[in-house]
Each structure stands twice: as structure tokens, then as C-alpha cells.
Scaffold this motif. Structure first.
Motif, mmCIF file in Angstrom:
data_model
loop_
_atom_site.group_PDB
_atom_site.id
_atom_site.type_symbol
_atom_site.label_atom_id
_atom_site.label_comp_id
_atom_site.label_asym_id
_atom_site.label_seq_id
_atom_site.Cartn_x
_atom_site.Cartn_y
_atom_site.Cartn_z
ATOM 1 N N SER A 778 -20.566 -21.774 -9.339
ATOM 2 C CA SER A 778 -20.181 -20.356 -9.431
ATOM 3 C C SER A 778 -19.469 -19.885 -8.169
ATOM 4 O O SER A 778 -18.512 -19.104 -8.232
ATOM 5 N N ARG A 779 -19.902 -20.386 -6.994
ATOM 6 C CA ARG A 779 -19.259 -19.953 -5.747
ATOM 7 C C ARG A 779 -17.812 -20.418 -5.678
ATOM 8 O O ARG A 779 -16.946 -19.724 -5.131
ATOM 9 N N ASP A 780 -17.546 -21.591 -6.266
ATOM 10 C CA ASP A 780 -16.169 -22.087 -6.271
ATOM 11 C C ASP A 780 -15.305 -21.274 -7.231
ATOM 12 O O ASP A 780 -14.152 -20.965 -6.940
ATOM 13 N N ARG A 781 -15.894 -20.940 -8.404
ATOM 14 C CA ARG A 781 -15.144 -20.120 -9.361
ATOM 15 C C ARG A 781 -14.887 -18.731 -8.793
ATOM 16 O O ARG A 781 -13.797 -18.179 -8.938
ATOM 17 N N ARG A 808 -10.471 -27.719 -23.674
ATOM 18 C CA ARG A 808 -9.130 -28.114 -23.236
ATOM 19 C C ARG A 808 -8.095 -27.671 -24.264
ATOM 20 O O ARG A 808 -8.192 -28.035 -25.439
ATOM 21 N N PRO A 809 -7.107 -26.895 -23.831
ATOM 22 C CA PRO A 809 -6.070 -26.474 -24.774
ATOM 23 C C PRO A 809 -5.290 -27.696 -25.264
ATOM 24 O O PRO A 809 -5.184 -28.706 -24.569
ATOM 25 N N PRO A 810 -4.723 -27.608 -26.497
ATOM 26 C CA PRO A 810 -3.930 -28.731 -27.015
ATOM 27 C C PRO A 810 -2.675 -28.974 -26.173
ATOM 28 O O PRO A 810 -2.123 -28.042 -25.595
ATOM 29 N N HIS A 811 -2.267 -30.260 -26.140
ATOM 30 C CA HIS A 811 -1.060 -30.664 -25.406
ATOM 31 C C HIS A 811 -1.084 -30.142 -23.960
ATOM 32 O O HIS A 811 -0.117 -29.582 -23.471
ATOM 33 N N SER A 812 -2.201 -30.335 -23.299
ATOM 34 C CA SER A 812 -2.305 -29.880 -21.911
ATOM 35 C C SER A 812 -2.585 -31.057 -20.986
ATOM 36 O O SER A 812 -3.241 -32.022 -21.375
ATOM 37 N N ALA A 813 -2.088 -30.946 -19.801
ATOM 38 C CA ALA A 813 -2.382 -31.933 -18.760
ATOM 39 C C ALA A 813 -3.543 -31.423 -17.930
ATOM 40 O O ALA A 813 -3.814 -30.213 -17.891
ATOM 41 N N THR A 814 -4.243 -32.332 -17.284
ATOM 42 C CA THR A 814 -5.406 -31.926 -16.491
ATOM 43 C C THR A 814 -5.291 -32.442 -15.064
ATOM 44 O O THR A 814 -4.635 -33.448 -14.788
ATOM 45 N N THR A 815 -5.965 -31.731 -14.187
ATOM 46 C CA THR A 815 -6.135 -32.192 -12.810
ATOM 47 C C THR A 815 -7.467 -31.656 -12.318
ATOM 48 O O THR A 815 -7.999 -30.675 -12.846
ATOM 49 N N VAL A 816 -8.010 -32.298 -11.306
ATOM 50 C CA VAL A 816 -9.324 -31.930 -10.776
ATOM 51 C C VAL A 816 -9.183 -31.611 -9.301
ATOM 52 O O VAL A 816 -8.520 -32.338 -8.545
ATOM 53 N N ALA A 817 -9.820 -30.532 -8.871
ATOM 54 C CA ALA A 817 -9.814 -30.147 -7.457
ATOM 55 C C ALA A 817 -10.955 -29.186 -7.205
ATOM 56 O O ALA A 817 -11.308 -28.378 -8.089
ATOM 57 N N ALA A 818 -11.539 -29.243 -6.019
ATOM 58 C CA ALA A 818 -12.607 -28.333 -5.591
ATOM 59 C C ALA A 818 -13.755 -28.279 -6.592
ATOM 60 O O ALA A 818 -14.343 -27.216 -6.820
ATOM 61 N N GLY A 819 -14.046 -29.402 -7.240
ATOM 62 C CA GLY A 819 -15.162 -29.463 -8.178
ATOM 63 C C GLY A 819 -14.876 -28.852 -9.530
ATOM 64 O O GLY A 819 -15.780 -28.735 -10.360
#
Length: 895
Positions: A778-781, A808-819
Motif C-alpha cells: 500500500s505504501r508503494d501504491r 491485465r487488459p487485453p493486448h497489453s505489455a507488462t513491466t515490473v518495478a518497485a514491487g
């Protein structure tokens, strides 16, 4: 307002003249005792030889010195940096003799007095050239203190030192084995001989017994010297030869009888275990001869030709021709048993690279043991310290094993040895010559007035060893000497640690009773990018003057400084100067941006005499001030330990990676708005941090920082005529904000991840995208959406929202950062079909590249032979390709 682009030439010319006219670096003892509470920071320049223009090594050495001088001047200390040049002895005379050779002349055509006169004229021109180049490099030298190792004041110091050593019995003349340069026609000290690994041969020669029967075989790399053999030596414990000890051998070619002697110095495992003894032409053989009372037969003369003591057929031949004839005659007499290929170390003159000939010669020496003892003690007691510490042990070992110093040179350019011989007394064996700077009047022994001065000159390092105190007036007790001695630090390359640093320490302790400098900063050699020594023959020389013309002086200085880790050689290329030129342009453009966002007329007191109170700052403001504070502290800590490169790297990283790339961009959010009140804080922070960073960068890049500071100083409430007189920047304790640093780091990670994704998907730079965030604590959000404006502005985001139920929305790319996971819908953003084709093609290319890299890293020959740095680089590149492959495959799957 600053010009749109930075042009170094007019800026450099402007400030060079201004610094000199303003006496910025003039140093003088304060009047009375009131000003003596703080010790000055003092450096004496390693005086360059008057042999022509400066090279890249000079640029490195003097840049480092200037950085230290400017740094301490900025921090409020009185400074003094003494300029000067060295007469250079052999090196300079060699240059002149090459000039004469081109004219079809020799120094003999002139005579001593006329030749020295021509040398003086040449050196005067060279001094002007060299000192002018140092000024162009930006060196903050005290130009009124210019010294020369052969000027009148230094000659006085040389004569006083010679007289002092003579009176203490430290100087003597005697026949000893010396290193003789045939090309230069003079003796060299042991540390003026350099050693090179060369391909050669080990010739095995049979020396029969005197009755012609089988004797023994010796192995030698120099068969021409056998003509001067006076014995063959074997180890007393070598059972192979014990029966021959005391027997007489017949020397091949000459037929002379020579004994077999037993000596512990012989290495039984080398060659045949039997060693030819040539006392006149090998230092180890000379010592063996002294122990066994062997005669000394000198078959090679000072001109490198065979002497009258050689057999008649060889007299007058050069060493090389004599070798050819000896080998031919040995073969004809069936005395040459075999010849093996052999790599061995060959001594060459450090100035002309000619092969050095060991010769027995009458020379002047200084007895060094008593001089070395106080120098060793100074290190052990902490009065003298070497940076980096790794050089301390070899320094102490050299002093502990020091040999007497041959100080006489058989050349004309230099300080003439102040010894006079009475013509009426000199044949008397008990006669002692007179030591005097001037021609004596009357001989104290016979009353005669017919005097001849010793023809030799002193080794150039004799006068150089007195430099740290002779430049301040010694042997006179001057106010300068009292205030500026001892000096603070000596900056030099490791190649003259023994030639010069050690001798200055010994001389200073002897003459002054105190070390001449408390610290020595040892830097490496500038090499080409492959690690090879720069030389004209290899075509890899980089001319610093050409680089200054092309890229600007600051770019050259910074490119040298940021690579100058203590004691390490620098693999240098023009590319590194390009990078530093780009950094200079970055400084110029960022300062220009800040000025364009400040009021045209600076308000009274400036906009940033100090930043606003913490409670009025945004997260980005608190973050950059905390990073600024940390960088100032880190740079100061590194400079304290003479880690100049690390300090430069810290300032570079902060200015480029944090201030320019992030804070300037984030400040635009408020600066581009219409709220004038909201602009006050970023204006103040931008100006304050920029001005302080320019001050800390000034020692490294003096010209551009002086120009930029001059434009900025009204806005920081300062009016000093020069940056160095404005005082060092401060860092407030309240700027420490670990929380702000952590929070900004997480936001930067998010922005970088989104930027990377945009780049990998070929999203048009101007197109704003939608981003949905899911997961995380929650603190990150909370942090993300509180400062969503930062992320949206720098990530080119139209909307930043939480993902509904983490879906996840359709036809979307993903990335991860800060948890957290971030989704970027691509429908309507890119052509999905074309993008899939592009990704498949790129993945195929990367798989091929990965396979090639993997095969190379499996190649045992590559792993065994390549430098470790190259192997590490290959592994890093392979890991980077694999990581990118994984990301692109994930993206393709998502499409």
C-alpha cells in the motif's frame, strides 16, 4: 545570456589573462606572525625537461597538481605552486646533438663554451614554450616564482650541497663498475638503466685445459667479452667441476691462461654451471674478481669499440662486429659447441635506448647508506606517506638495499663538478683536490695558481633532488623557505619514485632536517587504449595540444582526471575526451536552461543565497538536496585521500545522472506552469545546487566553470571576482533526507521501466500512453499516485490508474518495478502485427548473438589467454543479451 553552444577557445583565452592579471595564484608569506596559523598548501612542480613540447604524461601530471591547488584554494587555504623547468642533462644534450647532426656538425666543432651557449639559448626558447603550454592547460602556478635547475640560485644550492657532502666524506672518486652509454658517452646511475626482454642466444664455448685436453664449457650471451676473461668460476659444491678448481684453462682465440675459481655467487643451474669471469665488463664478475684478486682486462672502450687490450685482429671493431668475428673464429677452431635461442634482459639507456655497456671507470660517487637511513625512518615514523600505500614497501626495500650513486656524467650540459686540480700537485698520490664554486686563488699545498676544473658535470638528478627547498632560496634563510617548507605533496609518476622522490627525501632531510613533502601522490603512465606505451614509432601518440584545440582544455583535463586512479596506468583514447567534451556541453546547456528560467534582472540578494526551508520543498527538491549533500561529502572525503578520479566520478555522476537527467526534468513541471509563486522553489534549488556543483567541478574543469559561475553568481548573491575567491559550497545537516532518497529511487525505477518498455515496443516518443498499476504494498501504491505527476510527465503517460482487480487488459505489455506490475494496453498504440514480426526478427538476431557469445565463453583458449578485463566484459555482454532476450520473449507472448 550564454551563447547557444560552448566555444572553448575564446572562453579559455579570456580567463587565462584574467587569472594572471588578478594575481589569483600569487603566494607570499603573510606579514608578521598573525597570518601564520594555517599552514599553506604547497606544491613544487616536477620540472619538465627543456627538450621541446609537453606530452600527455605532462598533461596528466600537471592537471592533477592543478586540481589539488585549486581545490585547497577554493576551501580557503593559502596556496603556492612553484613553476620551473629542468635542464635535463643527457636528454637535452641528445636533442641538441641530433640537431647538430642534421646540420652536419658535432659538439666538438663548437668547443665546450660555445656549445653550452647554444644549449642555453635553446633551453630559453623551450622554457617559454613549456610554461606557455602549462598556462594554456589552466595551471594555477605562481608565475613570479619561475625557477630553472641551472639558474644562478639553483647553482648556489648545488655547490653548497656538494661541499657539504664532501666535508662529511660522503662524496668520493674511485674506479668502479659503472653503466656506460656508448651513444651518450657518459656513465649512468643504476636506476637510469631500463631493462628490456629481448630475443638472443646462449652460446656454449669450450675452454680447454692448458695442455689442450678437455676442460669445461661455459655459456654466455655476450661472446665478444670473452676476450677480456680472466677466470672461469664454478660453485664450490658443484661435484662436476670440483676436480678442476685451481687448474688453468686456455682462453680460446687469445690463448691466455686463466684459472678456475670456486665462488658462491655462481648458479649451478644456469647454463652449464661454469661462468666466464670478465671483470671489466660485468658487475657480478667485477665482484668475483675483487674476491679472488683477478686482473681486470678492459677489451671494450667508452666508444663501444675493442681496445688495445683485445687481440690485434679485433682492435677497433665495434661490439657488434667483434661478436661476429669471435663466433666465426670459435667455429673455425671448433670451440663453439652449440647455440640455444634465449630470451634475456638487456640493459638500455633510459634516454636513448642504446644497449648499456658495463665498464670499469673512474667516476664520482655519493655514499648513500647514511643518507638513506633518515629517509627510511621518516616513513616508519609516519612523517612521509606514499599514496597509494602499495608503493611504500618497494620504496623502503630500495632504500634498504641502496647502492652508491654515480653522480658524474661525461657530457657538457649540466652543473660542472666544483672540483679543482692544482697542476703542480695533482701527480702527488696524497694530493686532495679543492672543492670550490669559484676558481681557487692559490694552492694551499704548493702556492701555485695553475688550476684545472674537473671536466665532468653532475647527474641532472643531483640538482633536481634539491628542488623542494632550492626554489625557496636555500641555502639562504629566506622568509619563503621558512613559510613554504616543507611542501605539502609531490605529484609524480611511479617511474621516477627512486630516481627523484627518494633522492629529494634524502636531500631534504640532510639539508633541512625535515622531509621536503609530507605526502607523495604516485600516478601511472598514460598508455594507448590497448595498454601499449605511446611512442612515435608505433603511431599511437596523442598530442595534448591538438586535443585541446579540438575538444577544449577542460575536456582533456577531465578525461585524464577521471581515469587517474593512484598508481594505475591509464589506457587512454580520443573517445574518452569526446565523453568529457559531451559533459562540458551538458554543463553549458543545463546552466543555460537554468538562466533562461530565472528573472532577467537578478533580484537583490539573488534567488538562491540559500534554498527554502525543508517544509516548503517538494519530494524532488528534498531528494536533490540530499544527493547534493552526500556528493559534496563524498567528493571531499575522496580528495582528502588524493583519490582524484573517485572525486571526479562522484561529481560527474551527480551532475549528469541526478541533476540534469532527473531534477532539471522534474523542475520543468513547475517552471512551465503559470503560477509564479510555485516557480520560486525550483528556481532557488536549481540555482543553489548548480552553483555549488560548478564550484566543486572547478578544480577539474576551470575554464567552463569560471564562465558559468560568472553568469550565475548574481543569482546566488555572490560578487567575488573569481570563483576560487567565492568560497567552497556548504552542505546543511537538514538536507539529509534518507526517506526522500528511498522514495525517489522507487519512482525513478518505475519511470525507467516504462521508458524501457516504450523503447522496446517502438512506441512513438510523442505519443502519450495509458498505464495501469497492480499489486505492490500500500505504501508503494500511495507513493505512486501521490507523485503520479512525476511518472506521467517523464513517462509520457496520458493516464495512470490502478488496474481493476489486478486484471491485465487485453493486448497489453507488462513491466515490473518497485514491487508493482504495470500494464500498457497496445491496441491503437502500435501495429500489433508489424510489431510481432519486428520482435520475432529481433529475437532471432539476439539468439544468434547469444550463441556466438556463449561459444566464445566456452573457448578455453580465449579464457586462458585473454586479459581478465576482456573476459569479464564478454560475460557482462552475454548476460545483457540474455536478459534482453527474456524481456522481448515475454513481450511477444503478451502480444
Amino acid at each position: 545570456m550564454l551563447e547557444k553552444t560552448y566555444d572553448p577557445q575564446p572562453v579559455e583565452a579570456k580567463w587565462r589573462g584574467a587569472w594572471r592579471k588578478g594575481g589569483l595564484f600569487a603566494g607570499a608569506p603573510p606579514a608578521g606572525e598573525a597570518g601564520r596559523c594555517d599552514a599553506p598548501f604547497v606544491i613544487v612542480i616536477p620540472p619538465p625537461n627543456v627538450t621541446g613540447a609537453l606530452h600527455l604524461g605532462h598533461a596528466l601530471n600537471n592537471t592533477l597538481q592543478d586540481i589539488l591547488i585549486r581545490y585547497h584554494r577554493l576551501h580557503g587555504r593559502a596556496v603556492c605552486w612553484v613553476p620551473g623547468t629542468d635542464h635535463g642533462g643527457i636528454a637535452t644534450q641528445n636533442v641538441m646533438e641530433r640537431q647538430l647532426k642534421a646540420e652536419g656538425k658535432t659538439r666538438g666543432d663548437f668547443g665546450r663554451e660555445a656549445f653550452v651557449g647554444r644549449m642555453q639559448a635553446w633551453s630559453a626558447d623551450c622554457k617559454k614554450t613549456i610554461l606557455g603550454q602549462l598556462e594554456r592547460l589552466g595551471c594555477g602556478l605562481d608565475w613570479e616564482r619561475e625557477a630553472f635547475t641551472m639558474d644562478e640560485a639553483r647553482a648556489k644550492a648545488v655547490h653548497r650541497t656538494f661541499e657539504a657532502y664532501w666535508s662529511k666524506g660522503l662524496i668520493y672518486r674511485g674506479e668502479r663498475m659503472v653503466n656506460w652509454c656508448v651513444r651518450c658517452g657518459t656513465a649512468l646511475s643504476d636506476i637510469e638503466v631500463e631493462y628490456e626482454e629481448r630475443k638472443g642466444h646462449l652460446w656454449h664455448i669450450h675452454y680447454p685445459l692448458s695442455d689442450g685436453s678437455e676442460g669445461l664449457v661455459v655459456a654466455t650471451t655476450r661472446p665478444e667479452t670473452m676476450l677480456g676473461d680472466t677466470a672461469v668460476a664454478v660453485h664450490p659444491a658443484d661435484e662436476r667441476y670440483r676436480r678442476l678448481v685451481g687448474k688453468t684453462l686456455r682462453l680460446p682465440i687469445s690463448g691466455r691462461g686463466i684459472p678456475v675459481v670456486a665462488d658462491d655467487a655462481v648458479e649451478s643451474s644456469f647454463g652449464t654451471g661454469a661462468v666466464k669471469v670478465t671483470p671489466a665488463h660485468d658487475p657480478n664478475d667485477f665482484e668475483i674478481a675483487q674476491r679472488h684478486g683477478l686482473p681486470v682486462v678492459k677489451v671494450i672502450g667508452p666508444d663501444g669499440k675493442m681496445t688495445a687490450e683485445a687481440p690485434e685482429a679485433y682492435r677497433g671493431l665495434s661490439r657488434e662486429k667483434a661478436r661476429e668475428k669471435v663466433l666465426s673464429d670459435l667455429k673455425a677452431g671448433e670451440s663453439l659447441r652449440k647455440a640455444d635461442d634465449h630470451r634475456h634482459s638487456v640493459g638500455v639507456c633510459y634516454r636513448c635506448q642504446s644497449v648499456v655497456e658495463p665498464l670499469v671507470s673512474k667516476q664520482w660517487f655519493v655514499a648513500m647508506k647514511d643518507l638513506a637511513a633518515p629517509a627510511i625512518k621518516a616513513v616508519e615514523e609516519g612523517r612521509f606517506r606514499i599514496y597509494p600505500e602499495s608503493w611504500t614497501k618497494p620504496y623502503l626495500e630500495w632504500l634498504a638495499n641502496i647502492r652508491d650513486w654515480c653522480i658524474s656524467r661525461q657530457i657538457w650540459w649540466g652543473h660542472r663538478i666544483p672540483v679543482w686540480y692544482c697542476e703542480g700537485c695533482r701527480e702527488d698520490e696524497a694530493y686532495k683536490p679543492v672543492v670550490s664554486a669559484e676558481r681557487p686563488d692559490q694552492c694551499p699545498a704548493c702556492g701555485g695558481r695553475d688550476w684545472e676544473q674537473d671536466p665532468d658535470v653532475l647527474d641532472t638528478w643531483f640538482s633536481s633532488a634539491l628542488w623542494p627547498f632550492s626554489v625557496f632560496g636555500w641555502p639562504d634563510a629566506t622568509p619563503d623557505l621558512s613559510y613554504f617548507y616543507p611542501t605539502s605533496v609531490l605529484v609524480t609518476g611511479y617511474e621516477i619514485l627512486y630516481l627523484w622522490v627518494a633522492r629529494m627525501q634524502m636531500s631534504g632531510l640532510q639539508a633541512m632536517g625535515r622531509v621536503p613533502f609530507e605526502h607523495a601522490l604516485i600516478h601511472g603512465i598514460v598508455r594507448d587504449k590497448k595498454g601499449k606505451k605511446m611512442s612515435k614509432s608505433l603511431g599511437n601518440v596523442i598530442d595534448p595540444l591538438v586535443m585541446m584545440d579540438k575538444y577544449g582544455t577542460d575536456a582533456l583535463r577531465f578525461s585524464l582526471a577521471i581515469q587517474a586512479y593512484p598508481g594505475k596506468d591509464i589506457p587512454f583514447s580520443e573517445d574518452s575526451i569526446v565523453g568529457s567534451r559531451n559533459f562540458a556541453n551538458k554543463l553549458w546547456n543545463s546552466t543555460r536552461f537554468v538562466l533562461m528560467n530565472l528573472p532577467e534582472t537578478p533580484p537583490a540578494g539573488g534567488v538562491a543565497a540559500s534554498p527554502p526551508a525543508p517544509e516548503g520543498l517538494d519530494l524532488a527538491d528534498r531528494w536533490i538536496l540530499a544527493e547534493y549533500r552526500r556528493t559534496l561529502e563524498l567528493a571531499r572525503e575522496r580528495m582528502k585521500g588524493y583519490e582524484v578520479a573517485a572525486a571526479a566520478d562522484a561529481l560527474y555522476g551527480f551532475m549528469w545522472d541526478k541533476f540534469c537527467d532527473w531534477y532539471v526534468e522534474l523542475a520543468k513541471i513547475r517552471l512551465q506552469g503559470n503560477d509564479e509563486a510555485a516557480k520560486a522553489v525550483p528556481r532557488a534549488v536549481l540555482t543553489h545546487v548548480l552553483a555549488g556543483t560548478l564550484k566543486m567541478l572547478h578544480p577539474f574543469m576551470p575554464y567552463i566553470t569560471e564562465e558559468l559561475y560568472a553568469a550565475l553568481k548574481p543569482y546566488v548573491g555572490e560578487s567575488a571576482d573569481f570563483l576560487l575567491r567565492s568560497g567552497a559550497p556548504g552542505a546543511r545537516p537538514e538536507w539529509e533526507a534518507a526517506g526522500a532518497v528511498r522514495e525517489m529511487a522507487r519512482l525513478i525505477d518505475v519511470i525507467k521501466a516504462i521508458r524501457t518498455l516504450r523503447s522496446e515496443l517502438n512506441v512513438p516518443p510523442g505519443l502519450r500512453i495509458s498505464v495501469f498499476a497492480a499489486g505492490g504494498e500500500s505504501r508503494d501504491r500511495d507513493l505512486l499516485f501521490k507523485y503520479g505527476g512525476y511518472v506521467a510527465f517523464l513517462g509520457r503517460i496520458a493516464e495512470l490508474k490502478p488496474s481493476k482487480d489486478g486484471e491485465r487488459p487485453p493486448h497489453s505489455a507488462t513491466t515490473v518495478a518497485a514491487g508493482m506490475t504495470f500494464f500498457v494496453p497496445l491496441e491503437g498504440v502500435i501495429d500489433l502485427s508489424k510489431e510481432r514480426q519486428r520482435l520475432e526478427k529481433e529475437i532471432g538476431r539476439l539468439e544468434g548473438e547469444s550463441a556466438r557469445q556463449g561459444a566464445r565463453l566456452q573457448d578455453q583458449d580465449f579464457l586462458a589467454r585473454a586479459p581478465r578485463e576482456q573476459v569479464d566484459l564478454a560475460r557482462g555482454q552475454h548476460a545483457e543479451v540474455l536478459s534482453k532476450l527474456e524481456r522481448l520473449k515475454d513481450i511477444l507472448q503478451s502480444l
